[in-house]
Design a protein around this motif. Structure first.
Motif, PDB file in Angstrom:
ATOM      1  N   LEU A   9      -5.355  -4.646  -3.484  1.00 60.52           N
ATOM      2  CA  LEU A   9      -4.664  -3.374  -3.277  1.00 60.52           C
ATOM      3  C   LEU A   9      -5.542  -2.158  -3.565  1.00 60.52           C
ATOM      4  CD1 LEU A   9      -1.989  -1.949  -2.581  1.00 60.52           C
ATOM      5  CD2 LEU A   9      -1.432  -2.066  -5.011  1.00 60.52           C
ATOM      6  N   CYS A  40       0.855  -1.183   0.000  1.00 54.18           N
ATOM      7  CA  CYS A  40       0.000   0.000   0.000  1.00 54.18           C
ATOM      8  C   CYS A  40       0.896   1.240   0.000  1.00 54.18           C
ATOM      9  CB  CYS A  40      -0.901  -0.004   1.226  1.00 54.18           C
ATOM     10  SG  CYS A  40      -1.834   1.538   1.451  1.00 54.18           S
ATOM     11  N   GLN A  41       0.590   2.182  -0.857  1.00 58.71           N
ATOM     12  CA  GLN A  41       1.401   3.398  -0.940  1.00 58.71           C
ATOM     13  C   GLN A  41       1.210   4.316   0.266  1.00 58.71           C
ATOM     14  OE1 GLN A  41       0.181   6.247  -4.002  1.00 58.71           O
ATOM     15  NE2 GLN A  41      -1.756   5.140  -4.207  1.00 58.71           N
ATOM     16  N   TYR A  42       0.190   4.086   1.059  1.00 56.73           N
ATOM     17  CA  TYR A  42      -0.088   4.961   2.194  1.00 56.73           C
ATOM     18  C   TYR A  42       0.371   4.395   3.533  1.00 56.73           C
ATOM     19  CZ  TYR A  42      -3.064   6.946  -1.403  1.00 56.73           C
ATOM     20  OH  TYR A  42      -3.529   7.479  -2.583  1.00 56.73           O
ATOM     21  N   HIS A  48      -8.152  -1.471  -0.925  1.00 52.68           N
ATOM     22  CA  HIS A  48      -7.500  -1.076   0.316  1.00 52.68           C
ATOM     23  C   HIS A  48      -7.008   0.370   0.230  1.00 52.68           C
ATOM     24  CE1 HIS A  48      -4.926  -1.116   3.870  1.00 52.68           C
ATOM     25  NE2 HIS A  48      -4.013  -0.550   3.097  1.00 52.68           N
ATOM     26  N   GLU A  49      -6.375   0.745  -0.896  1.00 55.98           N
ATOM     27  CA  GLU A  49      -5.832   2.092  -1.027  1.00 55.98           C
ATOM     28  C   GLU A  49      -6.925   3.159  -1.059  1.00 55.98           C
ATOM     29  OE1 GLU A  49      -1.409   1.559  -2.916  1.00 55.98           O
ATOM     30  OE2 GLU A  49      -3.038   1.984  -4.310  1.00 55.98           O
ATOM     31  N   CYS A  88      -7.719   3.314   2.671  1.00 59.70           N
ATOM     32  CA  CYS A  88      -6.568   3.778   3.445  1.00 59.70           C
ATOM     33  C   CYS A  88      -6.252   5.251   3.131  1.00 59.70           C
ATOM     34  CB  CYS A  88      -5.364   2.887   3.128  1.00 59.70           C
ATOM     35  SG  CYS A  88      -3.972   3.080   4.255  1.00 59.70           S
TER      36      CYS A  88
END
Length: 120
Positions: free
Chosen positions: A86, A74-76, A89-90, A93
């Motif tokens: 993903l 996840c980038q966050y 979720h992103e 998130c």
């Protein structure tokens, strides 16, 4: 596959016809003594954890680049999860908020990188 001098070509051809076979799956020249092992290790059908079937030699690339169950971050929050989870979720998130230390406003995590440019 190399260039063979004309003087050695007939001897080379005899040697190859006695000792090598062409793999019926990939067309590579394989020593006859290793053909069974080559087929069993490279061309046997395997099933990925995502239930897709493929030849064994394709599995590693599949698992790294196209498998929907390959690990992704996840980038966050840097949590690792399956690639096919993903995006959902992103979205969740990135919509969380954190308080900006500069202006005191609650800022969505997905906007934190750009926020310093507009922070008063």
């Amino acid at each position: 596959k190399k260039d063979i001098p004309a003087a050695n070509f007939i001897i080379h051809e005899i040697h190859c016809s006695r000792n090598l076979d062409v793999c019926r799956y990939c067309g590579d020249s394989i020593p006859r003594s290793e053909m069974k092992n080559h087929i069993e290790s490279e061309h046997v059908q395997v099933t990925c954890k995502c239930r897709m079937k493929m030849e064994n030699h394709l599995l590693k690339d599949h698992e790294v680049s196209v498998c929907p169950l390959r690990p992704a971050l996840c980038q966050y929050c840097d949590i690792q999860l399956p690639f096919n989870k993903l995006q959902d979720h992103e979205v969740y998130c990135g919509a969380r908020t954190e308080t900006c230390g500069g202006c005191g406003h609650n800022i969505m995590v997905k906007d934190l990188k750009e926020h310093p440019q507009v922070c008063g």
